[in-house]
Design an enzyme around this catalytic site. Structure first.
Site, mmCIF file in Angstrom:
data_model
loop_
_atom_site.group_PDB
_atom_site.id
_atom_site.type_symbol
_atom_site.label_atom_id
_atom_site.label_comp_id
_atom_site.label_asym_id
_atom_site.label_seq_id
_atom_site.Cartn_x
_atom_site.Cartn_y
_atom_site.Cartn_z
ATOM 1 N N GLY A 126 0.808 -1.213 0.000
ATOM 2 C CA GLY A 126 0.000 0.000 0.000
ATOM 3 C C GLY A 126 0.843 1.265 0.000
ATOM 4 O O GLY A 126 0.503 2.254 -0.668
ATOM 5 N N SER A 130 -3.623 -3.217 -0.598
ATOM 6 C CA SER A 130 -2.519 -3.892 0.084
ATOM 7 C C SER A 130 -2.958 -5.299 0.476
ATOM 8 O O SER A 130 -4.048 -5.491 1.014
ATOM 9 C CB SER A 130 -2.121 -3.102 1.336
ATOM 10 O OG SER A 130 -1.197 -3.838 2.092
ATOM 11 N N CYS A 136 1.446 1.745 12.312
ATOM 12 C CA CYS A 136 2.665 2.224 11.659
ATOM 13 C C CYS A 136 3.345 3.297 12.498
ATOM 14 O O CYS A 136 4.525 3.534 12.373
ATOM 15 C CB CYS A 136 2.341 2.788 10.279
ATOM 16 S SG CYS A 136 1.020 1.913 9.454
#
Ligand code: PLP
Length: 391
Positions: A79, A207, A332
């Site tokens: 992604g 993704s 993340c």
């Protein structure tokens, strides 16, 4: 046996928005492409042709799942690459049309950081605000459009709070003005219908590891006729638009995983929604949590709560010790000191953004998991509050 004994050793994974386990059927389909069918798709011999056939099949599958043509699908390393490529590729290739673009305030860092980098190259970017539920304010976005706006970036659904964006309205705005629309569908594609023609988008990112496929695989859809510059330079792979040997097993796995999600979507959507609401009801009844996002128009498995007065990192740590894996907004950026930009954009304070936790249900979760997790959350919040009161 006591409740504590029953609980001992139990681990419930509620972080599917961060990543999902590879489906056993997907893994089985991938395995031959690591060993006996290992050819390089660029090689002209039989080994290469076998690999090409697998990649072609995977491309056909991905295209069919999103209503695209096969030659509009480009495989990427995931992604992040697809998001980076969409922004940089479009702005650099269409600079004669204008140097301005718009991103929503709640885009993933893969979009926001690419936007920041483009601004350093001399492009200019406006950030479209969102409402309290995290949905982009369409009237405000409309007011930001300029004659030199080339691109609007609006994700299909948000990764931190699950809110589904008003993509159809924004698509209509863009089409009226000939502005390109890019949608990051990384979170949506596993559980919601995603079709590049309804609503019409020009670019869309996917993704694999968010939908029970392998990590390090994804795709960028680019509508035929749209000019896009390469991001990765090298060989003539991906019809000359992306250099680098295609990761054949990953493409096979990604496509297989997407096909399974499409086939099981309706049933799984209803099941996840019921599980999430079962969990949310108990948490809201047992704590003073504030629910973040739009409970109706959302990813079915995702729910985010703010536990006012707590430290989200401490909550996550305590939950982990008690057997529940969740996440503080975006995986993340976990470990990073900044509070979530998504929650701040929605109007939560810094302290509230730091006191927030995301739970995301997935394929292997059961009602027992939801009940266990809810009970664990309630006890954890009570314990942390009690400890704070003593301090
Ligand atoms: N876009 C969204 C909305 C995401 O949630 C993520 C991952 O968390 C990404 C992009 C990045 O995808 P990848 O992990 O495949 O690079």
């Amino acid at each position: 046996m006591s409740a504590e004994t029953l609980r001992a050793g139990r681990r419930v994974y509620l972080d599917h928005a961060a990543t999902t386990p590879v489906d056993a059927r997907v893994l089985a389909a991938m395995l031959p492409y690591f060993s006996e069918k290992f050819g390089n798709p660029n090689s002209p011999h039989a080994f290469g042709r076998e690999a090409v056939a697998a990649v072609d099949d995977a491309r056909d599958t991905v295209a069919a799942c999103i209503g695209a043509k096969a030659n509009e699908v480009y495989f990427t390393s995931g992604g992040t690459e697809a998001d980076n490529w969409a922004l940089a590729g479009i702005m650099r290739a269409n600079a004669e049309r204008g140097r301005h673009f718009i991103v929503s305030a709640v885009e993933h860092h893969a979009v926001l950081e690419a936007a920041r980098a483009l601004c350093k190259e001399g492009f200019s970017c406006y950030v479209a605000p969102v409402d309290g539920a995290g949905a982009v304010d369409v009237a405000a976005l409309k007011g930001l459009l300029r004659p030199d706006t080339v691109l609007v970036c609006l994700m299909a659904a948000n990764n931190e709070v699950g809110t589904v964006q008003p993509l159809a309205e924004v698509s209509a705005l863009c089409r009226e003005r000939g502005i390109l629309l890019f949608s990051d569908a990384v979170q949506a594609a596993g559980t919601l219908p995603v079709n590049v023609n309804s609503p019409h988008v020009d670019l869309l990112s996917l993704s694999s590891h968010k939908l029970y496929g392998p990590k390090g695989a994804g795709a960028l859809y680019v509508r035929s006729g749209v000019k896009i510059a390469p991001l990765l330079f090298g060989g003539r792979q991906e019809r000359g638009r992306r250099g680098g040997t295609v990761n054949v097993p990953a493409c096979v796995g990604f496509a297989g995983a997407l096909r399974l999600c499409a086939a099981e979507r309706e049933r799984e959507h209803a099941r996840l929604f019921a599980l999430r609401e079962r969990f949310a009801r108990q948490v809201l009844a047992g704590t003073d949590a504030l629910r973040n996002g739009d409970a109706k128009h959302s990813l079915p498995g995702v729910v985010s709560f703010t536990f006012d007065g707590t430290d989200g990192e401490a909550v996550l740590y305590a939950l982990d010790l008690a057997g529940v894996a969740a996440s503080g907004g975006a995986a993340c950026s976990s470990g990073a000191p900044e509070p979530s930009h998504v929650l701040l954009a929605m109007g939560r304070s810094e302290a509230q953004a730091r006191a927030s936790v995301r739970f995301s249900f997935g394929r292997e979760n059961t009602e027992e998991d939801a009940d266990f997790a809810a009970e664990t959350v309630i006890q954890t919040i009570q314990k942390l509050r009690a400890r704070r009161a003593e301090e």
